[in-house]
Motif scaffolding. Sequence first.
Motif, PDB file in Angstrom:
ATOM      1  N   PRO A 173       0.773  -1.251   0.000  1.00 59.78           N
ATOM      2  CA  PRO A 173       0.000   0.000   0.000  1.00 59.78           C
ATOM      3  C   PRO A 173       0.803   1.299   0.000  1.00 59.78           C
ATOM      4  O   PRO A 173       0.346   2.307  -0.504  1.00 59.78           O
ATOM      5  CB  PRO A 173      -0.862  -0.117   1.266  1.00 59.78           C
ATOM      6  CG  PRO A 173      -0.264  -1.206   2.073  1.00 59.78           C
ATOM      7  CD  PRO A 173       0.428  -2.121   1.133  1.00 59.78           C
ATOM      8  N   LYS A 174       2.011   1.279   0.542  1.00 61.01           N
ATOM      9  CA  LYS A 174       2.786   2.515   0.654  1.00 61.01           C
ATOM     10  C   LYS A 174       3.648   2.798  -0.577  1.00 61.01           C
ATOM     11  O   LYS A 174       4.312   3.830  -0.637  1.00 61.01           O
ATOM     12  CB  LYS A 174       3.678   2.458   1.896  1.00 61.01           C
ATOM     13  CG  LYS A 174       2.905   2.419   3.207  1.00 61.01           C
ATOM     14  CD  LYS A 174       3.856   2.379   4.394  1.00 61.01           C
ATOM     15  CE  LYS A 174       3.083   2.323   5.712  1.00 61.01           C
ATOM     16  NZ  LYS A 174       3.997   2.268   6.886  1.00 61.01           N
ATOM     17  N   LEU A 175       3.631   1.903  -1.551  1.00 66.51           N
ATOM     18  CA  LEU A 175       4.492   2.056  -2.724  1.00 66.51           C
ATOM     19  C   LEU A 175       3.703   2.400  -3.983  1.00 66.51           C
ATOM     20  O   LEU A 175       2.671   1.796  -4.259  1.00 66.51           O
ATOM     21  CB  LEU A 175       5.282   0.770  -2.971  1.00 66.51           C
ATOM     22  CG  LEU A 175       6.365   0.395  -1.957  1.00 66.51           C
ATOM     23  CD1 LEU A 175       6.999  -0.928  -2.353  1.00 66.51           C
ATOM     24  CD2 LEU A 175       7.421   1.484  -1.851  1.00 66.51           C
ATOM     25  N   LYS A 176       4.222   3.355  -4.739  1.00 67.89           N
ATOM     26  CA  LYS A 176       3.620   3.679  -6.027  1.00 67.89           C
ATOM     27  C   LYS A 176       4.213   2.810  -7.132  1.00 67.89           C
ATOM     28  O   LYS A 176       3.597   2.608  -8.175  1.00 67.89           O
ATOM     29  CB  LYS A 176       3.837   5.163  -6.338  1.00 67.89           C
ATOM     30  CG  LYS A 176       3.078   6.093  -5.395  1.00 67.89           C
ATOM     31  CD  LYS A 176       3.234   7.544  -5.788  1.00 67.89           C
ATOM     32  CE  LYS A 176       2.419   8.449  -4.859  1.00 67.89           C
ATOM     33  NZ  LYS A 176       2.560   9.881  -5.220  1.00 67.89           N
ATOM     34  N   GLY A 212       5.354  -5.170   7.013  1.00 66.39           N
ATOM     35  CA  GLY A 212       3.928  -4.976   7.288  1.00 66.39           C
ATOM     36  C   GLY A 212       3.422  -5.916   8.360  1.00 66.39           C
ATOM     37  O   GLY A 212       4.126  -6.255   9.306  1.00 66.39           O
ATOM     38  N   ILE A 239      13.189   0.861   2.614  1.00 63.94           N
ATOM     39  CA  ILE A 239      11.762   0.598   2.572  1.00 63.94           C
ATOM     40  C   ILE A 239      11.435  -0.632   3.412  1.00 63.94           C
ATOM     41  O   ILE A 239      12.036  -1.692   3.227  1.00 63.94           O
ATOM     42  CB  ILE A 239      11.294   0.362   1.114  1.00 63.94           C
ATOM     43  CG1 ILE A 239      11.745   1.531   0.227  1.00 63.94           C
ATOM     44  CG2 ILE A 239       9.784   0.191   1.053  1.00 63.94           C
ATOM     45  CD1 ILE A 239      11.728   1.212  -1.248  1.00 63.94           C
ATOM     46  N   LYS A 279       8.838  10.025  -3.519  1.00 64.33           N
ATOM     47  CA  LYS A 279       8.486  10.946  -2.434  1.00 64.33           C
ATOM     48  C   LYS A 279       8.190  12.317  -3.008  1.00 64.33           C
ATOM     49  O   LYS A 279       8.973  12.849  -3.783  1.00 64.33           O
ATOM     50  CB  LYS A 279       9.639  11.049  -1.423  1.00 64.33           C
ATOM     51  CG  LYS A 279       9.844   9.806  -0.573  1.00 64.33           C
ATOM     52  CD  LYS A 279      10.926  10.035   0.473  1.00 64.33           C
ATOM     53  CE  LYS A 279      11.085   8.820   1.379  1.00 64.33           C
ATOM     54  NZ  LYS A 279      12.147   9.038   2.418  1.00 64.33           N
TER      55      LYS A 279
END
Length: 227
Positions: A100-103, A149, A145, A135
């Motif tokens: 979820p935190k990565l594009k 999780g 990174i 970012k």
Amino acid sequence: RVPVSLPRELEDFIPEVEEFYKCKHSGRKLQWHHHMSNGTLTFANKTGKFDLEVTTFQMAVLYCWESRRYDSISLENLRLATELPDSELRKTLWSLVAFPKLKRQVLLVEPAGSKVVEWTENTTFKINHDFGLVKSGKVQKRGRINLIGRLQLSTDKSREEDNEGILQLRILRTQEAIRKILKMRKRVSNAQLQTELVDILKNMFLPSKKLIKEQLEWLIENKYMKR
């Protein structure tokens, strides 16, 4: 405890750690719980260099591409390579294709955008060579990174059932490969047989010496081959 086939780079260190522990703590025995461990991998590509904090399961999955970085690997072959139960493998892969935190994700899945429940044995995965840390809209050249999780474990029963299926499939593939080699060569030395066997199976999994020995003995006992 959850079964997992560790990368050889890690497997080679286990005897050293056990021997060190044995010297320091006489009479005690180490118990390995890989589902509770984690580590850091350095991921380098054209974008930059990134330190990935990963679980041992994530590490085992990512190492499947160590010698074939541009290949696509099927779900079935990843299961064979890692020995992870199906439910654990799917959760681990999902954390690498849809964190979820990565594009930009570490792995790409084909068909793109498919969900875990839609994955079949033929669903394939590959390294995302455009992976990077973004970012404020800018792609970073370096970064750290955390991909760990909250990966949860499946039930003991489902793990046991999954692992038994993986083991039986490994045995079958090993026997098939041995018979294939013998049909081509008729006579072959044990060392040469093991080398060719690893070469045939390496894209699915790396057979242990114990597995090879057991299957050779089984084939001899059942008169498929002679010493």
